[in-house]
Design a protein around this motif. Structure first.
Motif, PDB file in Angstrom:
ATOM      1  N   GLU A  83       0.826  -1.199   0.000  1.00 18.70           N
ATOM      2  CA  GLU A  83       0.000   0.000   0.000  1.00 18.70           C
ATOM      3  C   GLU A  83       0.868   1.260   0.000  1.00 18.70           C
ATOM      4  N   LYS A  84       1.960   1.231   0.754  1.00 13.16           N
ATOM      5  CA  LYS A  84       2.872   2.384   0.820  1.00 13.16           C
ATOM      6  C   LYS A  84       3.495   2.659  -0.548  1.00 13.16           C
ATOM      7  N   LYS A  87       0.917   4.153  -2.846  1.00 14.18           N
ATOM      8  CA  LYS A  87       0.692   5.567  -2.551  1.00 14.18           C
ATOM      9  C   LYS A  87       1.829   6.429  -3.106  1.00 14.18           C
TER      10      LYS A  87
END
Length: 116
Positions: A83-84, A87
């Motif tokens: 997810e990081k 992003k």
């Protein structure tokens, strides 16, 4: 090549001083200032700023493209993206979009100045 001629104009000493100060700040000649102003053309200092901007934009895009390629390599190798990382990737894409819009506006202004 056409022969150059001199033009003599009368202005107040203070006005000439102001013009020379402008030239000094812009790092251009008084002749250049007058000719480009009269002919409504882009000044030499503005041309230098444009070239510096284009070079800066190019460097920024290279860095962003490198980051995008690194993320793509990770995703292709792992077949997964955290997810990081996602992003970060979306942030880079947003940054590219913003810079491209800004760049297009500036290029439009440049073309309008060069067209005069």
């Amino acid at each position: 090549m056409e022969k150059e001629v001199r033009i003599y104009i009368r202005i107040q000493k203070s006005r000439k001083g102001n013009w020379k100060k402008i030239c000094s700040e812009k790092q251009i000649s008084l002749t250049s200032l007058i000719i480009h102003s009269v002919e409504n053309r882009i000044q030499d200092d503005e041309r230098r700023k444009v070239l510096a901007f284009i070079e800066k934009q190019d460097n920024i895009f290279i860095k962003i493209e490198t980051n995008i390629n690194q993320i793509a390599r990770i995703v292709n190798g792992q077949k997964f993206i955290s997810e990081k990382e996602l992003k970060d990737f979306l942030g880079k894409l947003s940054e590219i979009e913003k810079l491209k819009r800004e760049q297009n506006l500036i290029f439009s202004r440049i073309y309008s100045l060069l067209g005069k």
